[in-house]
Scaffold this motif. Structure first.
Motif, mmCIF file in Angstrom:
data_model
loop_
_atom_site.group_PDB
_atom_site.id
_atom_site.type_symbol
_atom_site.label_atom_id
_atom_site.label_comp_id
_atom_site.label_asym_id
_atom_site.label_seq_id
_atom_site.Cartn_x
_atom_site.Cartn_y
_atom_site.Cartn_z
ATOM 1 N N ALA A 385 0.911 -1.267 0.061
ATOM 2 C CA ALA A 385 0.145 -0.019 -0.103
ATOM 3 C C ALA A 385 0.898 1.295 -0.022
ATOM 4 C CB ALA A 385 -0.844 -0.185 1.248
ATOM 5 N N SER A 386 0.665 2.331 -0.689
ATOM 6 C CA SER A 386 0.996 3.426 -0.681
ATOM 7 C C SER A 386 1.097 4.352 0.613
ATOM 8 C CB SER A 386 0.691 4.378 -2.184
ATOM 9 O OG SER A 386 1.211 5.753 -1.807
ATOM 10 N N PRO A 387 2.223 4.964 0.929
ATOM 11 C CA PRO A 387 2.244 5.633 2.298
ATOM 12 C C PRO A 387 1.176 6.711 2.157
ATOM 13 C CG PRO A 387 4.101 5.473 1.424
ATOM 14 C CD PRO A 387 3.588 4.973 0.460
ATOM 15 N N GLU A 388 0.645 7.157 0.997
ATOM 16 C CA GLU A 388 -0.353 8.127 0.820
ATOM 17 C C GLU A 388 -1.735 7.835 1.484
ATOM 18 O OE1 GLU A 388 -0.532 9.478 -3.244
ATOM 19 O OE2 GLU A 388 0.650 11.058 -2.828
ATOM 20 N N TRP A 389 -1.955 6.548 1.311
ATOM 21 C CA TRP A 389 -3.345 5.758 1.980
ATOM 22 C C TRP A 389 -3.376 6.400 3.207
ATOM 23 C CZ3 TRP A 389 -7.191 4.555 -1.000
ATOM 24 C CH2 TRP A 389 -7.058 4.071 -2.031
ATOM 25 N N ALA A 390 -2.669 6.307 4.216
ATOM 26 C CA ALA A 390 -2.507 6.704 5.550
ATOM 27 C C ALA A 390 -3.089 7.815 5.866
ATOM 28 C CB ALA A 390 -1.462 6.366 6.356
ATOM 29 N N ARG A 391 -2.953 8.943 4.697
ATOM 30 C CA ARG A 391 -3.178 10.267 4.925
ATOM 31 C C ARG A 391 -4.533 10.606 4.262
ATOM 32 N NH1 ARG A 391 0.526 13.100 1.679
ATOM 33 N NH2 ARG A 391 0.026 14.823 2.910
ATOM 34 N N THR A 392 -5.241 9.575 3.811
ATOM 35 C CA THR A 392 -6.674 9.844 2.983
ATOM 36 C C THR A 392 -7.620 10.281 3.935
ATOM 37 O OG1 THR A 392 -6.007 8.349 1.254
ATOM 38 C CG2 THR A 392 -8.272 8.725 1.427
ATOM 39 N N SER A 393 -8.684 10.937 3.614
ATOM 40 C CA SER A 393 -9.711 11.478 4.332
ATOM 41 C C SER A 393 -10.871 11.751 3.309
ATOM 42 C CB SER A 393 -9.417 12.206 5.195
ATOM 43 O OG SER A 393 -9.077 13.543 4.792
ATOM 44 N N LEU A 394 -11.930 11.711 3.889
ATOM 45 C CA LEU A 394 -13.365 12.317 3.214
ATOM 46 C C LEU A 394 -13.711 13.440 3.816
ATOM 47 C CD1 LEU A 394 -15.256 8.972 2.192
ATOM 48 C CD2 LEU A 394 -13.747 10.382 0.913
ATOM 49 N N ARG A 395 -13.740 14.468 3.240
ATOM 50 C CA ARG A 395 -14.575 15.632 3.981
ATOM 51 C C ARG A 395 -15.773 15.887 3.019
ATOM 52 N NH1 ARG A 395 -15.210 21.075 2.268
ATOM 53 N NH2 ARG A 395 -13.698 21.070 0.440
ATOM 54 N N PRO A 396 -16.871 15.635 4.038
ATOM 55 C CA PRO A 396 -18.316 15.754 3.596
ATOM 56 C C PRO A 396 -18.684 17.041 3.088
ATOM 57 C CG PRO A 396 -18.333 14.951 5.741
ATOM 58 C CD PRO A 396 -16.926 15.352 5.271
ATOM 59 N N LEU A 397 -19.263 17.262 1.872
ATOM 60 C CA LEU A 397 -19.551 18.343 0.965
ATOM 61 C C LEU A 397 -20.901 19.029 1.504
ATOM 62 C CD1 LEU A 397 -17.744 17.677 -2.225
ATOM 63 C CD2 LEU A 397 -16.960 19.350 -0.367
ATOM 64 N N GLN A 398 -22.065 18.236 1.862
ATOM 65 C CA GLN A 398 -23.250 18.499 1.925
ATOM 66 C C GLN A 398 -23.499 18.982 3.432
ATOM 67 O OE1 GLN A 398 -24.285 14.910 -0.066
ATOM 68 N NE2 GLN A 398 -25.495 15.828 -1.499
ATOM 69 N N VAL A 399 -24.292 19.887 3.577
ATOM 70 C CA VAL A 399 -24.622 20.380 4.919
ATOM 71 C C VAL A 399 -25.951 20.636 5.101
ATOM 72 C CG1 VAL A 399 -22.221 21.395 5.654
ATOM 73 C CG2 VAL A 399 -24.035 22.993 4.531
ATOM 74 N N PRO A 400 -26.530 20.580 6.116
ATOM 75 C CA PRO A 400 -28.145 21.060 6.268
ATOM 76 C C PRO A 400 -28.141 22.610 6.230
ATOM 77 C CG PRO A 400 -27.151 20.484 8.514
ATOM 78 C CD PRO A 400 -26.165 20.367 7.434
ATOM 79 N N LEU A 401 -29.098 22.858 5.373
ATOM 80 C CA LEU A 401 -29.430 24.409 5.114
ATOM 81 C C LEU A 401 -30.825 24.868 5.696
ATOM 82 C CD1 LEU A 401 -27.804 24.468 1.345
ATOM 83 C CD2 LEU A 401 -26.968 25.436 3.624
ATOM 84 N N ILE A 402 -31.713 23.742 5.198
ATOM 85 C CA ILE A 402 -33.042 24.174 5.825
ATOM 86 C C ILE A 402 -33.707 22.621 6.065
ATOM 87 C CG2 ILE A 402 -35.549 24.680 5.139
ATOM 88 C CD1 ILE A 402 -34.603 26.591 3.046
ATOM 89 N N GLU A 403 -34.193 22.819 7.384
ATOM 90 C CA GLU A 403 -34.610 21.756 8.103
ATOM 91 C C GLU A 403 -36.214 22.067 8.540
ATOM 92 O OE1 GLU A 403 -32.129 20.670 11.385
ATOM 93 O OE2 GLU A 403 -30.664 19.396 10.101
ATOM 94 N N ALA A 404 -37.041 21.075 8.118
ATOM 95 C CA ALA A 404 -38.530 21.446 8.238
ATOM 96 C C ALA A 404 -38.960 22.677 8.125
ATOM 97 C CB ALA A 404 -38.839 20.921 9.682
ATOM 98 N N GLY A 405 -38.514 23.403 6.837
ATOM 99 C CA GLY A 405 -38.845 24.722 6.496
ATOM 100 C C GLY A 405 -38.152 25.777 7.119
ATOM 101 N N GLU A 406 -37.216 25.557 8.179
ATOM 102 C CA GLU A 406 -36.374 26.720 8.812
ATOM 103 C C GLU A 406 -35.086 26.569 8.604
ATOM 104 O OE1 GLU A 406 -37.990 28.852 10.661
ATOM 105 O OE2 GLU A 406 -39.911 27.982 10.546
ATOM 106 N N PRO A 407 -34.503 27.543 8.195
ATOM 107 C CA PRO A 407 -32.983 28.022 7.844
ATOM 108 C C PRO A 407 -32.128 27.481 8.947
ATOM 109 C CG PRO A 407 -34.168 29.857 7.332
ATOM 110 C CD PRO A 407 -35.181 29.118 8.225
#
Length: 459
Positions: A385-407
């Motif tokens: 395995a490449s050493p780069e794999w140990a530095r791999t991560s996922l950054r979530p891009l989607q965030v809640p903007l409105i929930e049940a009609g409220e910002p």
């Protein structure tokens, strides 16, 4: 004025037909994305999200709206009764404003009944397409400027309301200020501006004009020097203001040839701290050509506020999942030639190695995300395995903007803009694109839609 009529008629006729068919209350998921980037664009910038959220929460039909719709004779009274009670009560998730997008990025997801979500299409797309078009062009200009401040000054080239939105988008991606007072008042963007050619032409001599401006605005003002003879104008301005003259502005001519001569002249007159600002139909390509020229800032208008030749990123608003007669959610997608879509609500992540972005990961549902994580674990445990794999991560891009009609999150315009500006700077830095790479190039990172494929992207 409400935002409800910022829509197309067919949204309401679809609603009416669905109400009559008994399908209007089916749960639905709509996604906003673009299929491609313009040729040469490495990335796009999400902008206008805060304006979209305001429009969604304000989307309601008041008595004036309903009277107009009734006069058209195009909708039945039962539909008008439904519209009178309409309030968006669903959820909206999406890329945080200022984030980058790529082909297939699900930048916004709207979840509600069909009746609740379908009418939002036009207002959502009009704001996201306009603001993201300006931001995507403006980000390239800021990069080309290599730290030199840029002033947005395109308000005279677009609709008055679009001018305010354009100034906001420009500031979001790093422009230092705007000439638009309405944008300054509403969003707290620094404003800039001194004088135009008309002011110089008003006076009997150029010296009289400069003397009046400097007396009124102080020696730190910016003097426009290309009304007549540039070098004589510079000498006159420095003679009146002294070496403390703030700046001179060039709005025409060959900037590559003029700016060095002007710098030499200013220095010879003792005005070593006087700045040189360039304006005049600039875009990222011209700014790039001026990278090694002794200029201190740029004023950019037309090419910025019209999206640099691509005024809309081509965002679409598509139904990707809906409730069936069995009460279960089912992915749906159009199969049109050249316009096919991928069904199912999707999760999006930025695949990082350390702080470097490697891919846009767009996966249809939790099963695909879990498969990616399993594959990643397998790759990490490989002997080679490449050493780069140990530095791999996922950054979530989607965030809640409105929930049940409220910002969700900040609602004050200035606070939201400050957050988006900061986020944009961080997201661009993740790409690691050198400033001297030039404006154009291939799409910065691939969009991957398969967990196994994504886990092997680092090999």
């Amino acid at each position: 004025m409400t935002s409800s009529l910022l829509t197309d008629l067919y949204e309401l006729t679809m609603l009416e037909a669905a109400l009559e068919a008994g399908t209007a209350d089916r749960r639905c998921v709509f996604e906003v994305f673009t299929r491609s980037l313009p040729e040469g664009r490495r990335y796009g910038v999400v902008a206008g999200t805060a304006r979209v959220l305001d429009a969604i929460t304000d989307f309601r039909f008041d008595e004036k709206d309903l009277r107009y719709l009734r006069r058209t004779g195009l909708l039945k009274e039962s539909t008008l009764d439904h519209l009178a009670q309409y309030r968006f009560t669903g959820d909206v998730h999406g890329y945080a404003e200022g984030e980058l997008f790529f082909p297939g990025s699900p930048v916004l997801r709207v979840e509600d009944t069909f009746a609740g979500a379908v009418m939002l299409e036009t207002v959502v797309l009009s704001m996201l397409n306009h603001d993201s078009g300006v931001a995507s062009a403006g980000s390239r200009m800021v990069t080309a400027a290599r730290g030199r401040p840029c002033i947005e000054m395109g308000g005279r080239r677009v609709h008055e309301d679009a001018a305010i939105a354009a100034a906001r988008s420009a500031y979001l991606v790093g422009f230092a200020s705007t000439s638009n007072l309405a944008a300054g008042a509403h969003y707290g963007i620094p404003v800039a501006g001194t004088a135009a050619h008309a002011f110089t032409l008003l006076f009997d001599t150029e010296a009289d004009a400069f003397r009046a401006q400097i007396t009124s605005q102080g020696a730190d003002t910016t003097v426009l020097v290309d009304t007549y003879d540039v070098e004589q104008a510079v000498r006159t301005a420095v003679d009146i203001a002294g070496p403390e003259l703030g700046a001179v502005r060039l709005d025409s001519g060959d900037l590559l040839e003029q700016a060095p001569r002007l710098r030499t002249l200013l220095d010879s007159l003792g005005a070593t701290s006087t700045r040189i600002t360039a304006t005049g139909d600039l875009d990222e390509y011209k700014v790039e050509q001026l990278a090694q020229v002794p200029l201190d800032g740029y004023g950019i208008g037309t090419k910025l506020v019209t999206g640099g030749g691509h005024p809309a990123p081509g965002f679409v608003y598509k139904l990707v999942e809906r409730e069936g007669a069995d009460g279960q959610m089912h992915p749906v997608a159009k199969k049109s030639t050249g316009k096919s879509t991928q069904g199912a609500a999707k999760a999006a992540y930025r695949l990082l190695v350390g702080e470097q972005a490697r891919a846009e990961l767009v996966l249809p549902g939790p099963d695909e995300v879990a498969e990616f994580e399993r594959e990643l674990t397998r790759e990490l445990t490989r002997a080679d395995a490449s050493p780069e794999w140990a530095r791999t991560s996922l950054r979530p891009l989607q965030v809640p903007l409105i929930e049940a009609g409220e910002p969700v999150g900040p609602t004050r315009p200035r606070e939201r803009l400050a957050e988006a500006r900061h986020r944009h700077a961080e997201s661009v830095a993740e790409l690691g694109i050198a400033a001297d790479a030039g404006p154009d190039g291939p799409v910065a990172i691939p969009t991957l839609t398969d967990g196994t494929q994504a886990a092997r992207a680092l090999d």
